[in-house]
Design a protein around this motif. Structure first.
Motif, mmCIF file in Angstrom:
data_model
loop_
_atom_site.group_PDB
_atom_site.id
_atom_site.type_symbol
_atom_site.label_atom_id
_atom_site.label_comp_id
_atom_site.label_asym_id
_atom_site.label_seq_id
_atom_site.Cartn_x
_atom_site.Cartn_y
_atom_site.Cartn_z
ATOM 1 N N ASN A 9 0.850 -1.189 0.000
ATOM 2 C CA ASN A 9 0.000 0.000 0.000
ATOM 3 C C ASN A 9 0.894 1.252 0.000
ATOM 4 O OD1 ASN A 9 -1.593 2.176 0.828
ATOM 5 N ND2 ASN A 9 -2.979 0.871 1.999
ATOM 6 N N THR A 10 0.947 1.940 -1.144
ATOM 7 C CA THR A 10 1.848 3.097 -1.262
ATOM 8 C C THR A 10 1.439 4.229 -0.317
ATOM 9 O OG1 THR A 10 0.542 3.820 -3.137
ATOM 10 C CG2 THR A 10 2.573 2.659 -3.646
ATOM 11 N N LYS A 11 0.144 4.305 0.007
ATOM 12 C CA LYS A 11 -0.324 5.345 0.938
ATOM 13 C C LYS A 11 0.267 5.107 2.332
ATOM 14 C CE LYS A 11 -3.239 7.814 -1.505
ATOM 15 N NZ LYS A 11 -3.071 9.248 -1.694
ATOM 16 N N LYS A 12 0.338 3.831 2.729
ATOM 17 C CA LYS A 12 0.926 3.515 4.038
ATOM 18 C C LYS A 12 2.406 3.859 4.040
ATOM 19 C CE LYS A 12 -1.929 -0.399 5.587
ATOM 20 N NZ LYS A 12 -1.855 -1.793 6.024
ATOM 21 N N GLU A 14 3.873 6.177 2.309
ATOM 22 C CA GLU A 14 3.955 7.651 2.400
ATOM 23 C C GLU A 14 3.769 8.105 3.836
ATOM 24 O OE1 GLU A 14 1.112 9.822 -0.018
ATOM 25 O OE2 GLU A 14 1.798 8.726 -1.789
ATOM 26 N N GLU A 15 2.747 7.561 4.521
ATOM 27 C CA GLU A 15 2.480 7.959 5.909
ATOM 28 C C GLU A 15 3.657 7.587 6.803
ATOM 29 O OE1 GLU A 15 -2.421 7.463 5.890
ATOM 30 O OE2 GLU A 15 -1.256 6.477 7.453
ATOM 31 N N PHE A 148 -7.116 6.947 2.499
ATOM 32 C CA PHE A 148 -7.499 5.748 1.749
ATOM 33 C C PHE A 148 -8.455 4.921 2.616
ATOM 34 C CE2 PHE A 148 -5.027 2.531 4.060
ATOM 35 C CZ PHE A 148 -4.152 3.332 4.766
ATOM 36 N N LEU A 168 -2.023 14.851 5.447
ATOM 37 C CA LEU A 168 -1.246 13.672 5.867
ATOM 38 C C LEU A 168 -0.672 13.879 7.276
ATOM 39 C CD1 LEU A 168 -0.029 11.016 4.537
ATOM 40 C CD2 LEU A 168 2.029 12.355 4.194
#
Ligand code: IMP
Length: 193
Positions: A9-12, A14-15, A148, A168
């Motif tokens: 998961n690219t969003k994870k 990033e976070e 997300f 974010l």
């Protein structure tokens, strides 16, 4: 220090990278040449987080951490919980999961819910665990474009916006994963491993 965040998961990523900036360089699964799905067959968040981290450590020999997150809704007796990703079945779809949850919450007066994250860390073969919880409620409808998953229908306690309406940085400050990552950061800073 370089650690792989064992998630697709690219969003994870990033976070995690934003929260750990300055102390740890986060590398992705792709960076270490891992392009396959990670196994996730457990019945608890802890089991799944460790299953993913162990898979990466055993197959790629790199220090890594994995997270598993579940949304626990009081009126649904803690569901979807560990099954949050597959709530509306396969193939996984955030949009279908979110619609199903709103459907099941129709007419419910108790809308309280919480996100829970477990992070499993493996450093040179040793295992450590960090947890984070964000309390809040399920909104009546979807709002916000950020984040997300269930973010557009989760309003954290003490806020009048959903996670998807926060930046974010704002989400990281109060979120389940942000808190678990902070615990991981404090552990790494202390250097007692
Ligand atoms: P997993 O941790 O990737 O297995 O996530 C399980 C489910 O929870 C998936 O449907 C994710 O989209 C959702 N999820 C995980 N973390 C978050 C979050 O921070 N906000 C909203 N949904 C999330």
């Amino acid at each position: 220090m370089k650690i792989c965040f064992a998630t697709n998961n690219t969003k994870k990523v990033e976070e995690g990278a934003a929260a750990l900036k300055g102390l740890i360089e986060i590398v992705s699964l792709r960076d270490i040449g891992c392009n396959e799905e990670l196994p996730e067959t457990g019945d608890t968040l802890d089991d799944n987080a460790f299953e993913k981290a162990r898979y990466v450590f055993e197959h790629y020999g790199v220090n890594c951490f994995a997270d598993d997150t579940g949304l626990e809704v009081a009126a649904l007796n803690g569901a979807p919980g560990v099954y949050s990703g597959r709530f509306a079945g396969e193939p996984r779809s955030d949009a279908r999961n979110l619609s199903l949850l709103l459907e099941k919450m129709k007419g419910q007066t108790d809308r309280s819910a919480r996100f829970r994250t477990v992070i499993a860390l493996i450093l040179d073969g040793k295992e450590y665990q960090f947890d984070g919880i964000a309390e809040g409620k399920i909104t009546q409808s979807s709002s916000g474009e950020g984040g997300f998953g269930y973010d557009p229908i989760f309003q954290p306690q003490g806020h009048d916006r959903t996670f998807a309406m926060l930046s974010l940085e704002e989400k990281n400050e109060i979120s389940h994963r942000g808190k678990a990552v902070k615990a991981l950061l404090n552990f790494l800073r202390a250097g007692k491993f």
